[in-house]
Design an enzyme around this catalytic site. Structure first.
Site, PDB file in Angstrom:
ATOM      1  N   GLU A  14      11.815 -23.268 -41.777  1.00  0.00           N
ATOM      2  CA  GLU A  14      11.903 -22.085 -40.928  1.00  0.00           C
ATOM      3  C   GLU A  14      12.269 -22.466 -39.494  1.00  0.00           C
ATOM      4  O   GLU A  14      13.128 -21.841 -38.889  1.00  0.00           O
ATOM      5  CB  GLU A  14      10.585 -21.309 -40.981  1.00  0.00           C
ATOM      6  CG  GLU A  14      10.702 -19.948 -40.349  1.00  0.00           C
ATOM      7  CD  GLU A  14       9.361 -19.319 -40.055  1.00  0.00           C
ATOM      8  OE1 GLU A  14       8.750 -19.674 -39.038  1.00  0.00           O
ATOM      9  OE2 GLU A  14       8.937 -18.458 -40.840  1.00  0.00           O
TER      10      GLU A  14
ATOM     11  N   ARG B 175      13.551 -13.541 -41.695  1.00  0.00           N
ATOM     12  CA  ARG B 175      13.599 -14.688 -40.764  1.00  0.00           C
ATOM     13  C   ARG B 175      15.049 -15.069 -40.412  1.00  0.00           C
ATOM     14  O   ARG B 175      15.385 -16.250 -40.299  1.00  0.00           O
ATOM     15  CB  ARG B 175      12.886 -15.912 -41.354  1.00  0.00           C
ATOM     16  CG  ARG B 175      11.387 -15.753 -41.507  1.00  0.00           C
ATOM     17  CD  ARG B 175      10.675 -15.592 -40.164  1.00  0.00           C
ATOM     18  NE  ARG B 175       9.239 -15.674 -40.320  1.00  0.00           N
ATOM     19  CZ  ARG B 175       8.454 -14.675 -40.705  1.00  0.00           C
ATOM     20  NH1 ARG B 175       8.970 -13.475 -40.970  1.00  0.00           N
ATOM     21  NH2 ARG B 175       7.161 -14.844 -40.817  1.00  0.00           N
TER      22      ARG B 175
ATOM     23  N   SER C 135       4.565 -21.388 -39.785  1.00  0.00           N
ATOM     24  CA  SER C 135       5.076 -21.724 -41.120  1.00  0.00           C
ATOM     25  C   SER C 135       6.245 -22.682 -40.980  1.00  0.00           C
ATOM     26  O   SER C 135       7.189 -22.395 -40.241  1.00  0.00           O
ATOM     27  CB  SER C 135       5.586 -20.466 -41.827  1.00  0.00           C
ATOM     28  OG  SER C 135       4.543 -19.537 -42.012  1.00  0.00           O
TER      29      SER C 135
HETATM   30  N1  EPU Z   1      -1.603 -19.555 -50.203  1.00  0.00           N
HETATM   31  C1  EPU Z   1      -1.978 -20.694 -50.869  1.00  0.00           C
HETATM   32  N2  EPU Z   1      -2.414 -21.771 -50.141  1.00  0.00           N
HETATM   33  C2  EPU Z   1      -2.509 -21.746 -48.806  1.00  0.00           C
HETATM   34  C3  EPU Z   1      -2.134 -20.571 -48.110  1.00  0.00           C
HETATM   35  C4  EPU Z   1      -1.679 -19.490 -48.832  1.00  0.00           C
HETATM   36  O1  EPU Z   1      -1.915 -20.765 -52.093  1.00  0.00           O
HETATM   37  O2  EPU Z   1      -2.875 -22.771 -48.222  1.00  0.00           O
HETATM   38  C5  EPU Z   1      -1.061 -18.428 -50.981  1.00  0.00           C
HETATM   39  C6  EPU Z   1      -2.042 -17.343 -51.220  1.00  0.00           C
HETATM   40  O3  EPU Z   1      -1.886 -16.921 -52.550  1.00  0.00           O
HETATM   41  C7  EPU Z   1      -1.623 -16.235 -50.281  1.00  0.00           C
HETATM   42  C8  EPU Z   1      -0.121 -16.449 -50.190  1.00  0.00           C
HETATM   43  O4  EPU Z   1       0.034 -17.865 -50.294  1.00  0.00           O
HETATM   44  O5  EPU Z   1      -1.935 -14.979 -50.796  1.00  0.00           O
HETATM   45  C9  EPU Z   1       0.491 -15.938 -48.900  1.00  0.00           C
HETATM   46  O6  EPU Z   1      -0.184 -16.546 -47.774  1.00  0.00           O
HETATM   47  P1  EPU Z   1      -0.222 -15.828 -46.346  1.00  0.00           P
HETATM   48  O7  EPU Z   1      -0.752 -14.450 -46.480  1.00  0.00           O
HETATM   49  O8  EPU Z   1      -0.901 -16.741 -45.400  1.00  0.00           O
HETATM   50  O9  EPU Z   1       1.302 -15.650 -45.981  1.00  0.00           O
HETATM   51  P2  EPU Z   1       2.520 -16.660 -46.009  1.00  0.00           P
HETATM   52  O10 EPU Z   1       3.525 -16.137 -46.962  1.00  0.00           O
HETATM   53  O11 EPU Z   1       2.085 -18.068 -46.230  1.00  0.00           O
HETATM   54  C10 EPU Z   1       3.841 -15.379 -44.175  1.00  0.00           C
HETATM   55  C11 EPU Z   1       4.617 -15.728 -42.946  1.00  0.00           C
HETATM   56  C12 EPU Z   1       3.693 -15.961 -41.778  1.00  0.00           C
HETATM   57  C13 EPU Z   1       2.897 -14.681 -41.537  1.00  0.00           C
HETATM   58  C14 EPU Z   1       2.123 -14.344 -42.810  1.00  0.00           C
HETATM   59  C15 EPU Z   1       1.417 -13.029 -42.704  1.00  0.00           C
HETATM   60  C16 EPU Z   1       6.644 -16.857 -43.723  1.00  0.00           C
HETATM   61  C17 EPU Z   1       7.356 -18.154 -43.867  1.00  0.00           C
HETATM   62  N3  EPU Z   1       5.423 -16.931 -43.213  1.00  0.00           N
HETATM   63  O12 EPU Z   1       3.059 -16.508 -44.506  1.00  0.00           O
HETATM   64  O13 EPU Z   1       4.483 -16.210 -40.627  1.00  0.00           O
HETATM   65  O14 EPU Z   1       1.988 -14.831 -40.463  1.00  0.00           O
HETATM   66  O15 EPU Z   1       3.051 -14.233 -43.915  1.00  0.00           O
HETATM   67  O16 EPU Z   1       2.351 -11.992 -42.749  1.00  0.00           O
HETATM   68  O17 EPU Z   1       7.186 -15.806 -44.059  1.00  0.00           O
HETATM   69  C18 EPU Z   1       5.525 -17.959 -39.427  1.00  0.00           C
HETATM   70  O18 EPU Z   1       6.589 -17.455 -39.790  1.00  0.00           O
HETATM   71  O19 EPU Z   1       5.492 -18.965 -38.670  1.00  0.00           O
HETATM   72  C19 EPU Z   1       4.293 -17.364 -39.895  1.00  0.00           C
HETATM   73  C20 EPU Z   1       3.092 -17.890 -39.629  1.00  0.00           C
END
Ligand code: EPU
Length: 342
Positions: free
Chosen positions: A334, A165, A238
C-alpha cells in the site's frame, strides 16, 4: 515579503517518515504558501521532486533525490446552505486535526476517517479509507499543480478516478502535486456504522443516536486498540492492500480454508483480508532484527528501532512470497516505496 518556501540541502528524512527509517534527501524544498509553488519548483532547476505529505505512507528503501513538502495548512468554510457545507483545506493541513475541526462544527462526513496519520493533500492520492468510508465519497474537488503544463487545475471527484486505495494522482505521481482539497459535509447525515465493531463500541458507551463526534471517538478507540501508534513504534499503517480476486478464486479459497473472510466487491470480484492471510502464515509478531510485524495486527510492518528501509522491504517480500505459496494470492504494498521496485 517573507520567503514563502525554504530550501534545505541535504535534509534528514528520518523525522519526516513515520516508519522512522534513516534516509536523506539531496535537496528538500518546503512550501509555506501554495502561491509560491512555481518559484519553489524553479529553485530545483526543473527536476520533478518526490512530493511528501506526512511521510505516513512511504517506505524509504534508499535515499531520495529532490523532495517537496507543502506546509500550507489553511482551511476554510467555502459554502453553507444550512444542510450541506463545503469545506476546504490546503494540502499541508494535518488530516486528523482537520477532521477534528469539522467535528467541532458538528459536520458529518469524515468521522469514520478520524486518527488516520498524514496530511489533507495525501488523503485523495491513495483515497484513504476506514470503517466503511473512503475519502473519495466526500471529495467535491481536488486542486493540483500539473507538472506537465505548469498550471493549477481543479478536478471534480469523477476526474479524480477514485478506486480502492487509488486515484489518478497515485497512478501518475510524477505529474501531480495536490495543493488543496474541498469536501462536502452534512449537518444531518445518517452515520455509517456497518463496519464490524463500530455499533458495538458505541453501544458499550451507551450511545444509540450518535453525533459525528461520537462516531469519531468510537473509531479512535478501535484504531488505538488495533493499530500501533507511529509516535511509539515506527509504522505506515497497513503495509499491503486487501487483494481483489475473481469470485471463482474466492469460492475455491473458501472451500479449502475454513473461516477465510471474503467481501463482495461486485458480481465478479471479491476482496480478501490480507491481514488474515498473513496471520495464517504465522507472521503476526514476527521479528527479524528491528524489522517486524505488529503483535496486534498482521497487516502492519513495524520498525522496532533501527530497521533500515531495505530490511523492512525484504521482510515484506518474504511475507508476500509465503502468502503466494500457501494461498496462491499476490499481495501488493500500500505505501509508496522510494528507492526500490516492489
Ligand atoms: N485479521 C486477522 N489478523 C489480524 C488482523 C485482522 O486475521 O492480525 C482479520 C480479521 O478477520 C478481521 C479482518 O482481518 O476481521 C479485517 O481486519 P481489519 O478490520 O483490521 O481491517 P483490514 O482489512 O486489515 C482495513 C484497512 C485499514 C482500515 C481498516 C478499517 C486496508 C489495506 N486496510 O484493514 O486501513 O483502518 O480496514 O476500515 O484496506 C491503512 O490503510 O493503512 C489502514 C490502516
Amino acid at each position: 515579503m517573507p520567503a514563502s518556501f525554504r530550501l534545505l540541502q541535504p535534509a534528514d528524512l528520518r523525522p519526516r517518515n513515520t516508519f522512522g527509517v534513516a534516509a536523506s534527501a539531496r535537496r528538500l524544498v518546503e512550501v509555506d504558501d501554495i502561491a509560491a509553488l512555481p518559484q519553489a519548483l524553479q529553485s530545483l532547476g526543473g527536476t520533478r521532486p518526490l512530493v511528501m505529505g506526512g511521510g505516513s505512507n512511504l517506505l524509504f528503501a534508499g535515499d531520495a533525490d529532490d523532495v517537496l513538502a507543502i506546509a500550507d495548512t489553511r482551511r476554510s468554510v467555502v459554502s453553507d446552505d444550512g444542510e450541506r457545507v463545503v469545506v476546504r483545506a490546503a494540502a499541508g493541513a494535518d488530516w486528523h486535526g482537520f477532521v477534528l475541526w469539522t467535528l467541532a462544527q458538528d459536520l458529518g462526513g469524515l468521522e469514520n476517517l478520524a486518527l488516520i496519520p498524514g496530511t489533507v493533500g495525501a488523503a485523495p492520492i491513495q483515497n484513504i479509507g476506514a470503517y466503511g468510508v473512503e475519502v473519495g465519497e466526500r471529495v467535491v474537488a481536488v486542486e493540483a499543480f500539473d507538472q506537465d503544463t505548469g498550471r493549477v487545475v481543479r478536478l471534480d471527484a469523477a476526474a479524480c478516478g477514485f478506486a480502492y486505495r487509488d486515484s489518478v494522482f497515485k497512478r501518475a505521481p510524477e505529474r501531480w502535486i495536490v495543493t488543496a482539497v474541498e469536501f462536502e459535509l452534512q449537518r444531518f447525515a445518517a452515520p455509517v456504522l456497518d463496519y464490524a465493531g463500530l455499533r458495538g463500541t458505541l453501544a458499550a458507551r451507551g450511545i444509540d443516536d450518535p453525533r459525528p463526534l461520537d462516531v469519531a471517538e468510537a473509531v479512535i478507540d478501535i484504531r488505538r486498540s488495533k493499530l500501533p501508534d507511529p509516535a511509539v513504534i515506527g509504522n505506515a499503517g497497513s503495509f499491503f492492500k486487501n487483494p481483489i480476486v475473481p469470485a471463482a478464486q474466492a469460492a475455491a479459497l473458501v472451500a479449502a480454508h475454513a473461516g477465510i473472510p471474503v467481501f463482495a466487491v461486485d458480481a465478479g470480484l471479491r476482496k480478501l483480508s490480507a491481514a488474515w492471510l498473513i496471520d495464517r502464515c504465522g507472521w503476526k509478531g514476527h521479528r527479524d532484527g528491528d524489522a517486524g510485524v505488529a503483535a496486534g495486527h498482521a497487516l502492519v510492518l513495524v520498525n522496532h528501532g533501527d530497521a533500515r528501509g531495505d530490511e523492512l522491504l525484504g521482510l515484506a517480500r518474504r511475507i508476500a512470497a509465503s502468502v503466494q505459496m500457501r494461498f496462491g494470492v499476490g499481495l501488493e504494498p500500500e505505501p509508496r516505496i522510494v528507492g526500490a521496485r516492489w
